[in-house]
Design a protein around this motif. Structure first.
Motif, mmCIF file in Angstrom:
data_model
loop_
_atom_site.group_PDB
_atom_site.id
_atom_site.type_symbol
_atom_site.label_atom_id
_atom_site.label_comp_id
_atom_site.label_asym_id
_atom_site.label_seq_id
_atom_site.Cartn_x
_atom_site.Cartn_y
_atom_site.Cartn_z
ATOM 1 N N GLN A 48 0.834 -1.200 0.000
ATOM 2 C CA GLN A 48 0.000 0.000 0.000
ATOM 3 C C GLN A 48 0.874 1.257 0.000
ATOM 4 O O GLN A 48 0.576 2.226 -0.696
ATOM 5 C CB GLN A 48 -0.914 -0.003 1.229
ATOM 6 N N LEU A 103 -12.126 26.509 5.198
ATOM 7 C CA LEU A 103 -11.646 26.162 6.539
ATOM 8 C C LEU A 103 -12.396 26.932 7.623
ATOM 9 O O LEU A 103 -12.702 26.393 8.681
ATOM 10 C CB LEU A 103 -10.146 26.448 6.653
ATOM 11 N N PHE A 106 -15.940 25.655 8.261
ATOM 12 C CA PHE A 106 -16.016 24.347 8.905
ATOM 13 C C PHE A 106 -16.380 24.552 10.370
ATOM 14 O O PHE A 106 -15.698 25.239 11.101
ATOM 15 C CB PHE A 106 -14.668 23.641 8.800
ATOM 16 N N THR A 113 -20.743 23.086 7.567
ATOM 17 C CA THR A 113 -19.773 22.004 7.716
ATOM 18 C C THR A 113 -20.007 20.942 6.657
ATOM 19 O O THR A 113 -19.072 20.474 6.007
ATOM 20 C CB THR A 113 -19.899 21.364 9.112
ATOM 21 N N LEU A 121 -11.624 20.277 0.512
ATOM 22 C CA LEU A 121 -10.745 21.446 0.465
ATOM 23 C C LEU A 121 -10.171 21.625 -0.931
ATOM 24 O O LEU A 121 -9.977 22.736 -1.409
ATOM 25 C CB LEU A 121 -9.628 21.293 1.499
ATOM 26 N N LEU A 188 -0.109 14.765 -0.187
ATOM 27 C CA LEU A 188 -1.474 14.272 -0.046
ATOM 28 C C LEU A 188 -2.077 13.864 -1.396
ATOM 29 O O LEU A 188 -3.278 13.696 -1.514
ATOM 30 C CB LEU A 188 -2.344 15.347 0.605
ATOM 31 N N GLU B 28 -16.785 15.804 14.334
ATOM 32 C CA GLU B 28 -17.129 17.218 14.127
ATOM 33 C C GLU B 28 -17.408 17.568 12.676
ATOM 34 O O GLU B 28 -17.836 18.665 12.370
ATOM 35 C CB GLU B 28 -16.016 18.106 14.702
ATOM 36 N N ARG B 29 -17.150 16.637 11.760
ATOM 37 C CA ARG B 29 -17.568 16.872 10.376
ATOM 38 C C ARG B 29 -19.014 16.476 10.187
ATOM 39 O O ARG B 29 -19.583 16.638 9.118
ATOM 40 C CB ARG B 29 -16.721 16.021 9.420
ATOM 41 N N GLY B 30 -19.593 15.845 11.232
ATOM 42 C CA GLY B 30 -20.929 15.283 11.078
ATOM 43 C C GLY B 30 -20.880 13.906 10.456
ATOM 44 O O GLY B 30 -21.904 13.363 10.046
ATOM 45 N N LYS B 104 -9.638 19.629 12.933
ATOM 46 C CA LYS B 104 -10.507 20.014 11.817
ATOM 47 C C LYS B 104 -9.744 20.554 10.631
ATOM 48 O O LYS B 104 -10.078 20.301 9.492
ATOM 49 C CB LYS B 104 -11.443 21.142 12.279
ATOM 50 N N SER B 105 -8.707 21.356 10.929
ATOM 51 C CA SER B 105 -8.062 22.084 9.835
ATOM 52 C C SER B 105 -7.053 21.229 9.078
ATOM 53 O O SER B 105 -6.385 21.714 8.193
ATOM 54 C CB SER B 105 -7.387 23.335 10.390
ATOM 55 N N ARG B 107 -5.538 18.944 6.377
ATOM 56 C CA ARG B 107 -5.885 18.576 5.007
ATOM 57 C C ARG B 107 -5.727 17.077 4.766
ATOM 58 O O ARG B 107 -6.097 16.568 3.717
ATOM 59 C CB ARG B 107 -4.996 19.341 4.029
ATOM 60 N N ALA B 108 -5.128 16.378 5.732
ATOM 61 C CA ALA B 108 -4.829 14.972 5.520
ATOM 62 C C ALA B 108 -6.062 14.080 5.661
ATOM 63 O O ALA B 108 -6.045 12.928 5.249
ATOM 64 C CB ALA B 108 -3.763 14.522 6.497
ATOM 65 N N GLU B 110 -9.025 13.728 4.178
ATOM 66 C CA GLU B 110 -9.552 13.054 2.986
ATOM 67 C C GLU B 110 -8.585 11.981 2.495
ATOM 68 O O GLU B 110 -8.985 10.881 2.112
ATOM 69 C CB GLU B 110 -9.771 14.069 1.856
ATOM 70 N N ARG B 111 -7.305 12.325 2.507
ATOM 71 C CA ARG B 111 -6.298 11.405 1.970
ATOM 72 C C ARG B 111 -6.222 10.132 2.815
ATOM 73 O O ARG B 111 -6.154 9.029 2.278
ATOM 74 C CB ARG B 111 -4.951 12.130 1.951
ATOM 75 N N LEU B 115 -7.187 6.125 1.863
ATOM 76 C CA LEU B 115 -6.271 4.999 2.010
ATOM 77 C C LEU B 115 -6.845 3.935 2.934
ATOM 78 O O LEU B 115 -6.163 2.985 3.301
ATOM 79 C CB LEU B 115 -4.924 5.486 2.547
ATOM 80 N N GLY B 116 -8.100 4.108 3.324
ATOM 81 C CA GLY B 116 -8.779 3.060 4.064
ATOM 82 C C GLY B 116 -8.594 3.112 5.568
ATOM 83 O O GLY B 116 -8.848 2.128 6.257
ATOM 84 N N VAL B 121 -12.454 13.250 13.450
ATOM 85 C CA VAL B 121 -12.033 14.649 13.542
ATOM 86 C C VAL B 121 -12.616 15.268 14.805
ATOM 87 O O VAL B 121 -13.830 15.327 14.965
ATOM 88 C CB VAL B 121 -12.506 15.438 12.298
ATOM 89 N N GLU B 123 -11.861 18.590 17.667
ATOM 90 C CA GLU B 123 -11.002 19.713 18.011
ATOM 91 C C GLU B 123 -11.664 20.526 19.111
ATOM 92 O O GLU B 123 -12.475 21.396 18.835
ATOM 93 C CB GLU B 123 -10.741 20.569 16.774
ATOM 94 N N LYS B 125 -12.430 23.349 21.728
ATOM 95 C CA LYS B 125 -12.102 24.767 21.759
ATOM 96 C C LYS B 125 -12.615 25.472 23.000
ATOM 97 O O LYS B 125 -12.298 26.627 23.214
ATOM 98 C CB LYS B 125 -12.694 25.458 20.524
#
Lengths: 334, 286
Positions: A48, A103, A106, A113, A121, A188, B28-30, B104-105, B107-108, B110-111, B115-116, B121, B123, B125
């Motif tokens: 992988q 961002l 969100f 959201t 993004l 990414l 937190e993304r729902g 939350k912020s 970017r990783a 989705e990636r 990749l499974g 998420v 955060e 505050k």
């Protein structure tokens, strides 16, 4: 003429061979070394890592660099300015504004959201880039006057950049994420991103190649270009579309990678003087090679940690151009 | 014999309980994340989440953290997988985690999902967020009494407040997060703690949690006490006009060391400790 043709061909072949070699090398560089490649046939995680992370990432770096190189060649031809770079029409600042808006939306409310999660993004950055270019076109009232277009692009860049800064200041917790985007990263990129960049890149490349005669004409002045009997307005609009699409696609996937778009056409021109059709093809291959090499270095220099690739491209491309200028001025040239 | 028998029965039922543990949590993304088993190999990419997981007693299930996670000491020995903005995707996948905790912020997100990997998420505050995040993590980890940790934080803040002498109350405080200057306002978790300690924040709720202030605003508000990290305190007295601020004139400035700043600016299980630090400052300087 014959020897020029041969030089163009050999440069093209050299660029592609080097890229292929780096692609292979790229499978072996990361948090671990080549052992993951050798372990890939028995260890699913190693497979992988090599197949789903390193290969798409390396190929993605080439594709993003290629898009930027292509856009750079088009921009420099279109604006008849060797300092023109692909981010000139407001796509970079538009993309970072799109990112900042996404961002900051969100978590504001459930609806916003969900909207952000659905668009992603990457999607937000792409929409931002396209809107940035459209705003520039509206301000410049079309594509007819190059200078007006250039000026509008610079203004849109400054204004959208400032809007992005305002949003970042209002919600300081997205500062880091925005900074990461501004530095650029190929870390990414997955297969789907490669697919998108590959497909759009091919469209842009074919269009750019077909429209190259206009750039050759423009190099001799607008009057000459129109005297050639080319449909100047339509072709110029199409070139702007190519520029916007190529830049927007690359920026959305990898962030703002500095200098590749500016340096790639110059590096090609320093090797061969040729027509724009060939320059566009070579510049595409050169940009891809540049970013791919920078990506490998970014992964390798302080492994298992990583450097932001955008910083490396600026350092490498910048120092090479400086050296090139120094060498030429020593010889009494430019 | 009987005891042994009963013991093994208890053990068996405990094993069964772990095996049967299934949690569905909404992050937190729902996004609803389905966890058929309690995760055993967790990567945390946010210091406050790392601290929360450890305080809930699941530190040994962490297999990797971001480069800013440095508490408790046990996590320093773990592989560092980049920061929030530049996570090392490959190194994360190589560790084979069954859960990745992210801000939350990042970017990783989705990636990593592509990749499974299972991604949640979170955060925190605010105080309420910390309480809620502890709850979610408790469900995720299969730990029943997550609110125990929250009660400990709450008790510690209350104890810090009660131990304060009357003269240390109602002081007007400016908490500087960094020298831009960003301040901690009333609605930030730092502000919430300050309020419970009976301090008056010079930054009202209307300005938001961490507003970027005009330095002039601080001069005009004339706080009795300034709380600041040692790093951003450099040259604070020399800022134009700041010499006239009461806190500066009377030397009522608390400079927190880097380790203390970490405690103060992370909305996590060490908020009780943070309250003690702020209370000490109020006691000593006000």
């Amino acid at each position: 003429m014959k020897s020029l043709h041969r030089r163009v061909l050999s440069l093209g072949i050299a660029l592609m061979v080097l890229a292929a070699a780096l692609l292979v090398l790229g499978a072996g560089i990361g948090s671990t070394g080549f052992e993951s490649v050798f372990a890939a046939h028995r260890d699913p995680v190693a497979l992988q890592i090599v197949w789903d992370i390193r290969l798409p990432r390396t190929l993605g770096a080439w594709l993003a660099g290629a898009l930027l190189g292509l856009a750079g060649a088009v921009a420099q031809g279109l604006f008849r300015n060797p300092l023109a770079d692909p981010y000139l029409l407001g796509s970079a600042s538009g993309a970072s504004l799109g990112m900042a808006v996404a961002l900051s939306m969100f978590g504001v409310s459930a609806a916003s959201t969900q909207w952000v999660v659905r668009l992603g993004l990457t999607g937000a950055a792409f929409v931002g880039a396209v809107l940035g270019v459209l705003l520039t076109l509206v301000l410049a009232r079309g594509v007819q006057q190059t200078l007006r277009l250039l000026l509008a692009g610079v203004i849109v860049g400054v204004v959208l950049g400032a809007a992005k800064d305002l949003i970042t200041i209002a919600s300081a917790d997205i500062l880091q994420a925005i900074q990461g985007f501004m530095l650029g990263s190929t870390g990414l990129v997955g297969w789907s991103a490669c697919g998108v960049m590959g497909a759009l890149g091919l469209v842009c490349l074919l269009a750019g190649w077909a429209l190259a005669p206009l750039l050759d004409g423009l190099a001799l002045g607008e009057a000459t270009a129109s005297s050639l009997g080319l449909p100047l307005g339509a072709m110029r609009a199409a070139l702007v579309a190519v520029l916007a699409l190529a830049t927007g696609t690359a920026v959305a996937q990898t962030g703002l990678i500095a200098f590749v778009g500016l340096a790639a056409p110059h590096l090609v021109r320093s090797a061969v003087k040729t027509t724009h059709a060939r320059l566009i093809l070579l510049s595409t291959a050169m940009g891809g090679l540049l970013l791919m090499a920078a990506d490998l270095l970014a992964r390798w220099l302080i492994a298992p940690q990583e450097l932001p690739v955008g910083v490396l491209t600026a350092v490498l491309g910048g120092s090479y151009l400086l050296w090139l200028m120094h060498r030429r001025s020593a010889r009494g040239g430019l | 014999m009987n005891l042994l028998c009963r013991g093994s029965l208890a053990l068996a039922s405990a094993v069964l309980a772990v095996a049967a543990h299934a949690a569905v949590v909404t992050d937190e993304r729902g996004v609803r994340v389905d966890l058929p088993q309690a995760p055993q190999r967790i990567v945390s990419l946010l210091p406050s989440l790392t601290e929360s997981v450890c305080t809930l007693g699941a530190c040994e299930r962490l297999i990797g953290v971001d480069r800013y996670s440095n508490w408790p000491d046990a996590v320093r020995a773990l592989p560092q997988l980049g920061g929030g903005i530049d996570p090392n995707v490959e190194a994360i996948v190589a560790l084979k985690p069954d859960l990745v905790l992210l801000a939350k912020s990042s970017r990783a997100t989705e990636r990593l999902e592509a990749l499974g990997l299972k991604v949640i998420v979170l955060e925190p505050k605010s105080h309420a967020d910390v309480q809620r995040v502890l709850d979610v993590l408790g469900q995720v980890l299969g730990i029943g009494d997550a609110q125990r940790v929250w009660r400990a934080i709450d008790d510690s803040v209350s104890a810090a407040a009660e131990a304060l002498p009357a003269r240390a109350r109602n002081k007007r405080v400016y908490f500087e997060v960094n020298s831009a200057p960003y301040a901690a306002g009333e609605v930030s978790f730092i502000g919430e703690t300050l309020a419970r300690l009976g301090a008056k924040n010079i930054v009202p709720a209307s300005l938001g949690p961490f507003p970027k202030l005009n330095p002039e605003y601080v001069v005009r508000a004339d706080p009795d006490l300034i709380m600041v990290g040692a790093r951003s305190a450099q040259g604070l007295e020399q800022r134009p006009g700041w010499a006239s601020i009461r806190a500066v004139r009377e030397g009522r400035i608390c400079r927190f060391k880097a380790t203390e700043s970490d405690v103060l600016v992370r909305p996590g299980p060490r908020m009780g400790e943070a309250a003690q630090l702020m209370a000490k400052c109020l006691r000593d300087k006000a």
